[in-house]
Scaffold this motif. Sequence first.
Motif, PDB file in Angstrom:
ATOM      1  N   GLN A 142      13.298  -4.335  16.611  1.00  0.00           N
ATOM      2  CA  GLN A 142      12.984  -4.963  15.337  1.00  0.00           C
ATOM      3  C   GLN A 142      13.638  -4.220  14.172  1.00  0.00           C
ATOM      4  N   GLN A 143      14.126  -4.966  13.185  1.00  0.00           N
ATOM      5  CA  GLN A 143      14.702  -4.397  11.975  1.00  0.00           C
ATOM      6  C   GLN A 143      13.754  -4.578  10.787  1.00  0.00           C
ATOM      7  N   LYS A 144      13.190  -5.773  10.675  1.00  0.00           N
ATOM      8  CA  LYS A 144      12.224  -6.049   9.614  1.00  0.00           C
ATOM      9  C   LYS A 144      10.985  -6.655  10.259  1.00  0.00           C
ATOM     10  N   PRO A 145       9.907  -5.883  10.434  1.00  0.00           N
ATOM     11  CA  PRO A 145       8.697  -6.401  11.083  1.00  0.00           C
ATOM     12  C   PRO A 145       8.132  -7.600  10.331  1.00  0.00           C
ATOM     13  N   PRO A 146       7.580  -8.589  11.037  1.00  0.00           N
ATOM     14  CA  PRO A 146       7.021  -9.773  10.376  1.00  0.00           C
ATOM     15  C   PRO A 146       5.717  -9.494   9.639  1.00  0.00           C
ATOM     16  N   ALA A 147       5.005  -8.436  10.032  1.00  0.00           N
ATOM     17  CA  ALA A 147       3.743  -8.080   9.379  1.00  0.00           C
ATOM     18  C   ALA A 147       3.418  -6.622   9.710  1.00  0.00           C
ATOM     19  N   PHE A 148       2.419  -6.086   8.977  1.00  0.00           N
ATOM     20  CA  PHE A 148       2.036  -4.682   9.168  1.00  0.00           C
ATOM     21  C   PHE A 148       0.525  -4.588   9.345  1.00  0.00           C
ATOM     22  N   TRP A 149       0.115  -3.500   9.991  1.00  0.00           N
ATOM     23  CA  TRP A 149      -1.311  -3.268  10.232  1.00  0.00           C
ATOM     24  C   TRP A 149      -1.661  -1.846   9.817  1.00  0.00           C
ATOM     25  N   THR A 150      -2.808  -1.720   9.123  1.00  0.00           N
ATOM     26  CA  THR A 150      -3.313  -0.408   8.685  1.00  0.00           C
ATOM     27  C   THR A 150      -4.735  -0.234   9.192  1.00  0.00           C
ATOM     28  N   ILE A 158       1.629   0.579  10.365  1.00  0.00           N
ATOM     29  CA  ILE A 158       2.585   0.317  11.427  1.00  0.00           C
ATOM     30  C   ILE A 158       2.851  -1.180  11.532  1.00  0.00           C
ATOM     31  N   SER A 159       3.904  -1.550  12.225  1.00  0.00           N
ATOM     32  CA  SER A 159       4.215  -2.970  12.394  1.00  0.00           C
ATOM     33  C   SER A 159       3.177  -3.609  13.305  1.00  0.00           C
ATOM     34  N   ILE A 160       2.995  -4.902  13.159  1.00  0.00           N
ATOM     35  CA  ILE A 160       2.009  -5.598  13.983  1.00  0.00           C
ATOM     36  C   ILE A 160       2.451  -5.641  15.439  1.00  0.00           C
ATOM     37  N   ASN A 161       3.763  -5.571  15.671  1.00  0.00           N
ATOM     38  CA  ASN A 161       4.261  -5.511  17.052  1.00  0.00           C
ATOM     39  C   ASN A 161       3.884  -4.184  17.709  1.00  0.00           C
ATOM     40  N   LEU A 162       3.961  -3.100  16.942  1.00  0.00           N
ATOM     41  CA  LEU A 162       3.552  -1.804  17.467  1.00  0.00           C
ATOM     42  C   LEU A 162       2.047  -1.772  17.701  1.00  0.00           C
ATOM     43  N   LYS A 343      -7.033  -8.153  12.197  1.00  0.00           N
ATOM     44  CA  LYS A 343      -7.885  -7.940  11.021  1.00  0.00           C
ATOM     45  C   LYS A 343      -9.267  -7.424  11.394  1.00  0.00           C
ATOM     46  N   GLN A 344      -9.690  -7.633  12.640  1.00  0.00           N
ATOM     47  CA  GLN A 344     -10.987  -7.127  13.074  1.00  0.00           C
ATOM     48  C   GLN A 344     -10.990  -5.603  13.179  1.00  0.00           C
ATOM     49  N   PHE A 345      -9.816  -4.988  13.258  1.00  0.00           N
ATOM     50  CA  PHE A 345      -9.716  -3.555  13.452  1.00  0.00           C
ATOM     51  C   PHE A 345      -8.983  -2.850  12.300  1.00  0.00           C
ATOM     52  N   GLY A 346      -8.527  -3.614  11.322  1.00  0.00           N
ATOM     53  CA  GLY A 346      -7.806  -3.017  10.205  1.00  0.00           C
ATOM     54  C   GLY A 346      -7.350  -4.065   9.220  1.00  0.00           C
ATOM     55  N   GLN A 347      -6.399  -3.689   8.411  1.00  0.00           N
ATOM     56  CA  GLN A 347      -5.887  -4.583   7.383  1.00  0.00           C
ATOM     57  C   GLN A 347      -4.472  -5.033   7.741  1.00  0.00           C
ATOM     58  N   VAL A 348      -4.244  -6.321   7.620  1.00  0.00           N
ATOM     59  CA  VAL A 348      -2.930  -6.904   7.915  1.00  0.00           C
ATOM     60  C   VAL A 348      -2.273  -7.327   6.604  1.00  0.00           C
ATOM     61  N   SER A 349      -1.022  -6.959   6.444  1.00  0.00           N
ATOM     62  CA  SER A 349      -0.291  -7.321   5.222  1.00  0.00           C
ATOM     63  C   SER A 349       1.124  -7.712   5.599  1.00  0.00           C
ATOM     64  N   SER A 350       1.780  -8.385   4.648  1.00  0.00           N
ATOM     65  CA  SER A 350       3.153  -8.837   4.889  1.00  0.00           C
ATOM     66  C   SER A 350       4.178  -7.736   4.636  1.00  0.00           C
ATOM     67  N   ARG A 351       3.741  -6.680   3.931  1.00  0.00           N
ATOM     68  CA  ARG A 351       4.664  -5.553   3.671  1.00  0.00           C
ATOM     69  C   ARG A 351       3.873  -4.293   3.343  1.00  0.00           C
TER      70      ARG A 351
END
Length: 351
Positions: A142-150, A158-162, A343-351
């Motif tokens: 991946q170069q630009k992840p589609p979403a991120f998770w915190t 980190i990226s949602i794929n990770l 989202k049940q385990f953290g926060q999802v964002s687009s960047r």
Amino acid sequence: MSEAAVPAFAAPEAPAVVSEAPALRAAVVPPALAPAKAVVTDMPAKATAEAKLYRSRTVTQWIKLVALLAVGAVAAAGILVLAARGVTTLPGVPEFLQRYPGSYQLPDTTQSGFPWWAQWAHFMNIFLIVLIIRSGYQVRSQQKPPAFWTPKRGGKKISINLWLHQSLDILWLVTGFIFVLLLFASGHWIRIVPTSWEAVPNALSALLQYMTLDWPVESGWVNYNSLQQIMYFIVVFIAAPLAAITGVRMSEFWPKNAKTVNKIYPVEVARAIHFPTMLFFVLFILIHVFLVFATGALRNLNHMFGGTDLVNWVGFWLFAAAIAITAAGWYAARPLLLAPIAKQFGQVSSR
């Protein structure tokens, strides 16, 4: 001015007016009345659409590459089979194959068959390992992840794929731990753990028999051949722990401030081991599936999914259902469907 001079001066004017009229008429002719041939000649050439690239290659180039690899694989397999059959004619080799048929006798107390928990673990491994390999490849490429998770309690984004890859890893480790626990509790461990040095020559014999396409005698319900036994041992007790240990070192769970441990076990070493281990799993799965279908598909599938030694279609349809569920999981593993779970385990964002 005399009368004679007037005609001499005025006479040339009339022809001049008449001679200019055709030129004026030609100048005001609408462009639409121009010859069609001239219009076609003057139009610019239409630009040709560029072929879409997929990983630096077009679809046609990928098809040619796959076809070339397939032809090369078939040719290499043919050469390998001929070479193996040539080896079986060498002095001493027939006697070796007779002395070591491919497996050794297990203790009489060894239980045969596949209990329900082994069937459950087989399905879970299919489902999880396919999605782990897919998500791991996405993380790597991946170069630009589609979403991120915190994480909820804070931490590195980190990226949602990770996040998916690490979550699947945890489920896979839990499944493996339960499988190994039941394996030793039931006594079935003796079927995949070599207990005699005879496993080595028998494994070589089985390998040579596979290479000649003269398959070893299949009796997986009671006893694996030695090559199968050694490979299953490597998968369960070597490759899986390697994947887990290197994966944890590369993950966010690893303590970053443990300088002494990080110096002894640097992340570069983990990366150098983790990816080849994944390739080993891919190769093992391809060969394993091929041999399952080439050495008696219905009986083998009944062993792994139906829990019976009968030859019928029950195991096949259970295997087909497992593949369908895995395919559905592959389709569902995308940001739009993953986000509500993440989202049940953290926060999802687009960047």
